[in-house]
Write a protein that holds these residues in place. Structure first.
Motif, PDB file in Angstrom:
ATOM      1  N   ARG A 251     116.954   9.836  -7.139  1.00  0.00           N
ATOM      2  CA  ARG A 251     117.701  11.035  -7.479  1.00  0.00           C
ATOM      3  C   ARG A 251     116.716  12.160  -7.741  1.00  0.00           C
ATOM      4  O   ARG A 251     115.643  11.933  -8.329  1.00  0.00           O
ATOM      5  CB  ARG A 251     118.580  10.793  -8.719  1.00  0.00           C
TER       6      ARG A 251
ATOM      7  N   VAL B  41     116.785  16.338  -9.022  1.00  0.00           N
ATOM      8  CA  VAL B  41     117.562  17.472  -9.524  1.00  0.00           C
ATOM      9  C   VAL B  41     116.625  18.665  -9.709  1.00  0.00           C
ATOM     10  O   VAL B  41     115.594  18.555 -10.380  1.00  0.00           O
ATOM     11  CB  VAL B  41     118.251  17.136 -10.868  1.00  0.00           C
TER      12      VAL B  41
ATOM     13  N   THR C 135     116.332  22.730 -10.896  1.00  0.00           N
ATOM     14  CA  THR C 135     116.980  23.779 -11.680  1.00  0.00           C
ATOM     15  C   THR C 135     116.138  25.047 -11.633  1.00  0.00           C
ATOM     16  O   THR C 135     114.960  25.023 -12.011  1.00  0.00           O
ATOM     17  CB  THR C 135     117.157  23.336 -13.147  1.00  0.00           C
TER      18      THR C 135
ATOM     19  N   ASP D 236     120.799  25.163  -8.919  1.00  0.00           N
ATOM     20  CA  ASP D 236     121.117  23.845  -9.464  1.00  0.00           C
ATOM     21  C   ASP D 236     121.438  22.941  -8.288  1.00  0.00           C
ATOM     22  O   ASP D 236     122.515  23.049  -7.692  1.00  0.00           O
ATOM     23  CB  ASP D 236     122.301  23.941 -10.433  1.00  0.00           C
TER      24      ASP D 236
ATOM     25  N   ALA E  18     121.312  18.860  -6.794  1.00  0.00           N
ATOM     26  CA  ALA E  18     121.136  17.428  -7.063  1.00  0.00           C
ATOM     27  C   ALA E  18     121.225  16.667  -5.749  1.00  0.00           C
ATOM     28  O   ALA E  18     122.165  16.856  -4.971  1.00  0.00           O
ATOM     29  CB  ALA E  18     122.196  16.935  -8.038  1.00  0.00           C
TER      30      ALA E  18
END
Length: 348
Positions: free
Chosen positions: A4, A6, A8, A15, A17
């Motif tokens: 995973r 992510v 930001t 944002d 993911a």
């Protein structure tokens, strides 16, 4: 592998993911969609300044709050890695592993990451510093402690250079800095030469293929700590006059040859140089997999666009089952030869 990722407030991504799979991760979309920005984020999960070598403040989204964040979950172990900056300190990098604050150099214990970008196509004709940087990334993937050794060597060298500029330098402090340079410099040199030796042996033993074999040698200083310490002490007057240290592993160059043509890589065509570079990275990925038990994550930016269909298919075949490979391109059709076994992400 990254299970995973992510992002930001990083570059153009407010944002984002992603849940990539274990093999090919194909990012497609128009120019400016942020494909390379994702690769840059992954590269920042390793020691150093990432594949663009940008300042941390440049990585943060231009119209964002000022800081940025990258969070990743690693494989089956579910190790959580995070890095980024705060708005109050845009050039101070924060790194956490499983919630505990650590240093950027410690990331090498968890991940091996290598990359190829279009800017590297001229690696063989660039100044020696670019090839040393490339070699240090190869070495770091095999020896996680290498980042710390190079950092300490460079810090001691900068302090020595500054001290030599004084009219009356503190001789005890100067001697202590030279001891540090000698110890760390000899370790850096040994790790680099181990990488070059092992990689050269692997490349030379490979059969002919679509990717020419490269020969690798190091040109410049080599020796143990005692030899470097002696050279530094003897060279104080010379280095003071030059305003820099003139001997040591920071002056070494990586010499690359086209083995099948017995000529320097710098004299090869642009296409041959790219193929040589790809061949080095592929052989190195195999070497890392053998030594560390896990293949490195490969980031290949726009690599398929400059290969003919046959060589492109050959590249995908060689990359298969070599861990997680992130690739970018403007057209999905460039990656048809990969087949269905890939995570495909369209941006923009």
């Amino acid at each position: 592998m990254l299970a995973r990722l992510v992002l930001t407030n990083l570059r153009n991504h407010t944002d984002l993911a992603l849940t990539p799979g274990a093999g090919f991760v194909v990012l497609t979309g128009p120019n400016g969609a942020g494909k390379t920005n994702i690769l840059e984020a992954v590269s920042l999960l390793a020691p150093g300044r990432g594949l663009r070598r940008a300042s941390l403040s440049e990585v943060a989204r231009a119209d964002g709050p000022g800081g940025f964040g990258i969070a990743a979950t690693l494989g089956a172990e579910a190790v959580e890695i995070a890095t980024g900056t705060l708005a109050a300190a845009p050039e101070r990098r924060v790194v956490r592993v499983n919630g505990a604050t650590t240093t950027a150099n410690a990331l090498a214990e968890w991940l091996s990451i290598l990359w190829l970008t279009p800017a590297m196509d001229r690696l063989f004709v660039e100044p020696a510093s670019e090839r040393r940087r490339f070699l240090d990334r190869l070495t770091l993937a095999l020896s996680p402690a290498h980042a710390g050794e190079t950092t300490r060597y460079d810090a001691a060298m900068r302090a020595r250079n500054k001290l030599l500029a004084d009219d009356l330098p503190d001789r005890d402090w100067l001697a202590a800095l030279e001891v540090q340079m000698a110890q760390h410099g000899a370790t850096v040199d040994a790790a680099r030469r181990d990488t070059v030796s092992a990689l050269s042996e692997r490349l030379a033993s490979q059969p002919p293929s679509d990717f020419p074999r490269a020969g690798l040698t190091l040109d410049g200083w080599s020796g143990d700590a005692d030899a470097l310490l002696h050279s530094l002490r003897e060279g104080r007057i010379r280095d003071a006059a030059a305003g820099r240290t003139l001997i040591g592993p920071h002056r070494v160059d990586l010499i690359v040859t086209h083995l099948d043509k017995t000529s320097l890589a710098a004299l090869a065509s642009t296409g041959e140089q790219k193929a040589l570079l790809l061949g080095i990275v592929l052989a190195h990925a195999d070497l890392v997999g053998e030594r560390r038990g896990n293949a490195p994550i490969l980031l290949l930016d726009e690599v398929a666009a400059h290969l003919d269909p046959a060589r492109r298919a050959s590249l995908f075949e060689r990359l298969a089952r070599r861990g997680q490979i992130w690739m970018t391109g403007t057209e999905p059709a460039l990656f048809d030869a990969i087949g269905a076994d890939a995570t495909r992400i369209t941006l923009g």
